[in-house]
Motif scaffolding. Structure first.
Motif, PDB file in Angstrom:
ATOM      1  N   ARG A   9      -1.957  -3.877 -13.085  1.00  0.00           N
ATOM      2  CA  ARG A   9      -2.173  -4.738 -11.932  1.00  0.00           C
ATOM      3  C   ARG A   9      -2.481  -3.980 -10.654  1.00  0.00           C
ATOM      4  O   ARG A   9      -2.865  -4.583  -9.676  1.00  0.00           O
ATOM      5  N   LEU A  10      -2.256  -2.663 -10.642  1.00  0.00           N
ATOM      6  CA  LEU A  10      -2.410  -1.926  -9.389  1.00  0.00           C
ATOM      7  C   LEU A  10      -3.322  -0.737  -9.622  1.00  0.00           C
ATOM      8  O   LEU A  10      -3.760  -0.471 -10.735  1.00  0.00           O
ATOM      9  N   ASP A  11      -3.599  -0.018  -8.541  1.00  0.00           N
ATOM     10  CA  ASP A  11      -4.292   1.250  -8.697  1.00  0.00           C
ATOM     11  C   ASP A  11      -3.630   2.292  -7.811  1.00  0.00           C
ATOM     12  O   ASP A  11      -2.650   2.009  -7.124  1.00  0.00           O
ATOM     13  N   ASN A  13      -4.148   3.531  -5.079  1.00  0.00           N
ATOM     14  CA  ASN A  13      -3.939   3.291  -3.651  1.00  0.00           C
ATOM     15  C   ASN A  13      -2.475   2.950  -3.365  1.00  0.00           C
ATOM     16  O   ASN A  13      -1.949   3.249  -2.299  1.00  0.00           O
ATOM     17  N   ALA A  16       0.230   5.675  -2.270  1.00  0.00           N
ATOM     18  CA  ALA A  16       0.219   6.352  -0.961  1.00  0.00           C
ATOM     19  C   ALA A  16       1.595   6.329  -0.306  1.00  0.00           C
ATOM     20  O   ALA A  16       2.067   7.359   0.180  1.00  0.00           O
ATOM     21  N   THR A  28      -3.802  10.148  -2.107  1.00  0.00           N
ATOM     22  CA  THR A  28      -4.702   9.252  -2.842  1.00  0.00           C
ATOM     23  C   THR A  28      -6.148   9.740  -2.852  1.00  0.00           C
ATOM     24  O   THR A  28      -6.956   9.260  -3.636  1.00  0.00           O
TER      25      THR A  28
ATOM     26  N   HIS B  44      -3.366   0.427   4.386  1.00  0.00           N
ATOM     27  CA  HIS B  44      -2.303  -0.553   4.216  1.00  0.00           C
ATOM     28  C   HIS B  44      -0.983   0.006   4.726  1.00  0.00           C
ATOM     29  O   HIS B  44      -0.919   1.167   5.158  1.00  0.00           O
ATOM     30  N   ASP B  46       3.417  -0.143   3.790  1.00  0.00           N
ATOM     31  CA  ASP B  46       4.485  -0.624   2.935  1.00  0.00           C
ATOM     32  C   ASP B  46       5.537  -1.275   3.838  1.00  0.00           C
ATOM     33  O   ASP B  46       5.905  -0.707   4.870  1.00  0.00           O
ATOM     34  N   ARG B  59       7.063  -3.622  -0.551  1.00  0.00           N
ATOM     35  CA  ARG B  59       5.774  -4.107  -1.042  1.00  0.00           C
ATOM     36  C   ARG B  59       4.656  -3.635  -0.095  1.00  0.00           C
ATOM     37  O   ARG B  59       4.900  -3.401   1.088  1.00  0.00           O
ATOM     38  N   SER B  60       3.438  -3.559  -0.637  1.00  0.00           N
ATOM     39  CA  SER B  60       2.291  -3.113   0.149  1.00  0.00           C
ATOM     40  C   SER B  60       1.510  -4.311   0.694  1.00  0.00           C
ATOM     41  O   SER B  60       1.303  -5.284  -0.036  1.00  0.00           O
ATOM     42  N   GLY B 105      -2.932   5.472   2.806  1.00  0.00           N
ATOM     43  CA  GLY B 105      -4.149   5.429   1.994  1.00  0.00           C
ATOM     44  C   GLY B 105      -5.358   5.972   2.734  1.00  0.00           C
ATOM     45  O   GLY B 105      -5.701   5.507   3.810  1.00  0.00           O
ATOM     46  N   PHE B 108      -9.475   4.107   0.142  1.00  0.00           N
ATOM     47  CA  PHE B 108     -10.160   2.824   0.341  1.00  0.00           C
ATOM     48  C   PHE B 108     -10.295   2.563   1.843  1.00  0.00           C
ATOM     49  O   PHE B 108      -9.668   1.672   2.405  1.00  0.00           O
ATOM     50  N   THR B 214      -7.248  -7.584 -10.291  1.00  0.00           N
ATOM     51  CA  THR B 214      -7.809  -6.571 -11.183  1.00  0.00           C
ATOM     52  C   THR B 214      -9.042  -7.065 -11.937  1.00  0.00           C
ATOM     53  O   THR B 214     -10.053  -6.367 -12.018  1.00  0.00           O
ATOM     54  N   GLU B 218     -12.702  -5.250 -11.631  1.00  0.00           N
ATOM     55  CA  GLU B 218     -13.370  -4.630 -12.782  1.00  0.00           C
ATOM     56  C   GLU B 218     -14.738  -5.279 -13.019  1.00  0.00           C
ATOM     57  O   GLU B 218     -15.730  -4.602 -13.292  1.00  0.00           O
ATOM     58  N   THR B 236     -12.691   0.901  -4.886  1.00  0.00           N
ATOM     59  CA  THR B 236     -12.011  -0.325  -5.308  1.00  0.00           C
ATOM     60  C   THR B 236     -10.549  -0.305  -4.907  1.00  0.00           C
ATOM     61  O   THR B 236      -9.930   0.768  -4.799  1.00  0.00           O
ATOM     62  N   GLU B 237     -10.016  -1.478  -4.698  1.00  0.00           N
ATOM     63  CA  GLU B 237      -8.573  -1.627  -4.512  1.00  0.00           C
ATOM     64  C   GLU B 237      -8.142  -2.897  -5.216  1.00  0.00           C
ATOM     65  O   GLU B 237      -8.696  -3.971  -4.985  1.00  0.00           O
ATOM     66  N   ARG B 238      -7.141  -2.751  -6.076  1.00  0.00           N
ATOM     67  CA  ARG B 238      -6.643  -3.885  -6.858  1.00  0.00           C
ATOM     68  C   ARG B 238      -5.345  -4.383  -6.270  1.00  0.00           C
ATOM     69  O   ARG B 238      -4.461  -3.592  -5.963  1.00  0.00           O
ATOM     70  N   PHE B 239      -5.241  -5.685  -6.163  1.00  0.00           N
ATOM     71  CA  PHE B 239      -3.993  -6.293  -5.712  1.00  0.00           C
ATOM     72  C   PHE B 239      -3.220  -6.790  -6.918  1.00  0.00           C
ATOM     73  O   PHE B 239      -3.775  -7.417  -7.799  1.00  0.00           O
ATOM     74  N   GLY B 240      -1.945  -6.523  -6.949  1.00  0.00           N
ATOM     75  CA  GLY B 240      -1.115  -6.999  -8.051  1.00  0.00           C
ATOM     76  C   GLY B 240      -0.866  -8.487  -7.919  1.00  0.00           C
ATOM     77  O   GLY B 240      -1.345  -9.150  -7.033  1.00  0.00           O
TER      78      GLY B 240
END
Lengths: 96, 240
Positions: A9-11, A13, A16, A28, B44, B46, B59-60, B105, B108, B214, B218, B236-240
């Motif tokens: 679910r994450l990457d 990034n 960091a 990163t 971002h 945290d 959490r980010s 970061g 990105f 994700t 992709e 790319t940046e994926r959010f959970g």
């Protein structure tokens, strides 16, 4: 294979923040050449599983383990690569 | 004893200044963070919450706009089963304090010094860091062309709708509706396809930024590479 696309679910990034206390430079943007498939990827491009119980980062090409970061109160455990063993960093006091 | 943290690894106290609804589950939160060092578009933070019993959750969240002095703007989407985001989105009182680590970061990110056309691809709340890039680009008066392709379920799921309805110079906004489109939209609803990429700047010159769930990331990254965009220019940046 532990690689499950649905669970990913994450990457990188997302690494960091957790890694910031132990790296002087932003980790990163660091480049990694995968020893298994030779794919080049920055840490930001790694596929990351987590956040609990820790963050596991894998090669985006072949999903070989690149690093693990596990946080516990006051400490960060960091494993680089697939080898056994991890480094334990003592973190500055919480709230500081 | 470890030395005291400085820079991006420091945890700073942040006070909630305002909360503004964006969509049914998405909020703009503004925090005052004393001695905020500034940040780049795409970065971002945290956010750390500490319960009375000492339990902590981190959490980010993406920064949605360039910093204004000590004020930072975050985009927070309440996840249905989330432990932190529903609390931040709707419960944390104005004036309350959390801890913030960042800016975080360096991968990105986009700065007005980055030459070449800018292509932004947002899926859902993946718009947040891309909005920071769009706003940074507008603030800098960049003349490079910029296209934002924003995939949303329906018109009421579009963040920053008023701002996006008024494109800046050399800027194009393409809204892609996946479930329900506004009346008169010529496009059939559905996820982003190769036809939605028609008329974009030539591959090889444009910097591509893709952010969202994700599956979206992709899929779009594959579309871009199929269209000839080199992997080195796709971030790319994926959010959970």
């Amino acid at each position: 294979m532990p690689h499950d696309p649905a669970a990913f679910r994450l990457d990188g990034n997302a690494l960091a923040g957790p890694l910031a206390p132990v790296f002087a430079l932003d980790p990163t943007t660091a480049l990694r050449v995968c020893p298994a498939c030779r794919m080049q990827a920055t840490v930001g491009e790694l596929h990351v599983y987590g956040p609990e119980p820790g963050l596991t980062a894998r090669c985006p090409g072949c999903s070989q383990l690149a690093l693990r970061a596990v946080q516990q109160p006051g400490h960060l455990w960091l494993q680089l690569g697939t080898g056994q063993g991890a480094f334990r960093f003592t973190l500055p006091a919480a709230g500081g | 004893m470890p030395s005291p943290p400085s820079g991006a690894s420091a945890w700073r106290t942040a006070r909630l200044l305002s909360r503004e609804p964006q969509i049914s589950t998405g909020r703009t939160l503004r925090f005052t963070v004393p001695d905020w060092p500034g940040h780049l578009a795409g970065q971002h933070v945290d956010v750390r919450l500490t319960a009375d019993d000492g339990y902590q959750a981190v959490r980010s969240y993406s920064l949605a706009a360039p910093a204004e002095g000590d004020t930072v703007e975050l985009g927070v989407q309440a996840a249905p089963d989330g432990e932190v985001s529903p609390y931040l989105a709707d419960v944390l009182p104005i004036g309350a304090e959390v801890e913030i680590q960042g800016p975080l970061g360096g991968w990105f990110i986009w700065t007005p010094r980055d030459a070449g056309p800018l292509l932004l691809f947002a899926g859902g709340c993946g718009i947040v860091p891309l909005m920071a890039m769009l706003r940074a680009r507008r603030a800098a008066g960049s003349a490079e062309p910029c296209t934002l392709l924003y995939s949303a379920r329906s018109p009421d799921e579009v963040w920053y709708a008023r701002e996006l309805a008024d494109p800046g110079p050399a800027e194009e906004i393409r809204l892609i509706y996946t479930r329900q489109a506004p009346p008169g939209d010529p496009r059939t609803t559905g996820r982003v396809g190769a036809q939605d990429l028609a008329g974009l700047p030539e591959p090889g010159s444009a910097r591509c930024y893709v952010c969202g769930p994700t599956g979206f990331v992709e899929h779009v990254a594959d579309l871009l590479q199929t269209a000839g965009h080199p992997r080195e220019l796709i971030r790319t940046e994926r959010f959970g």
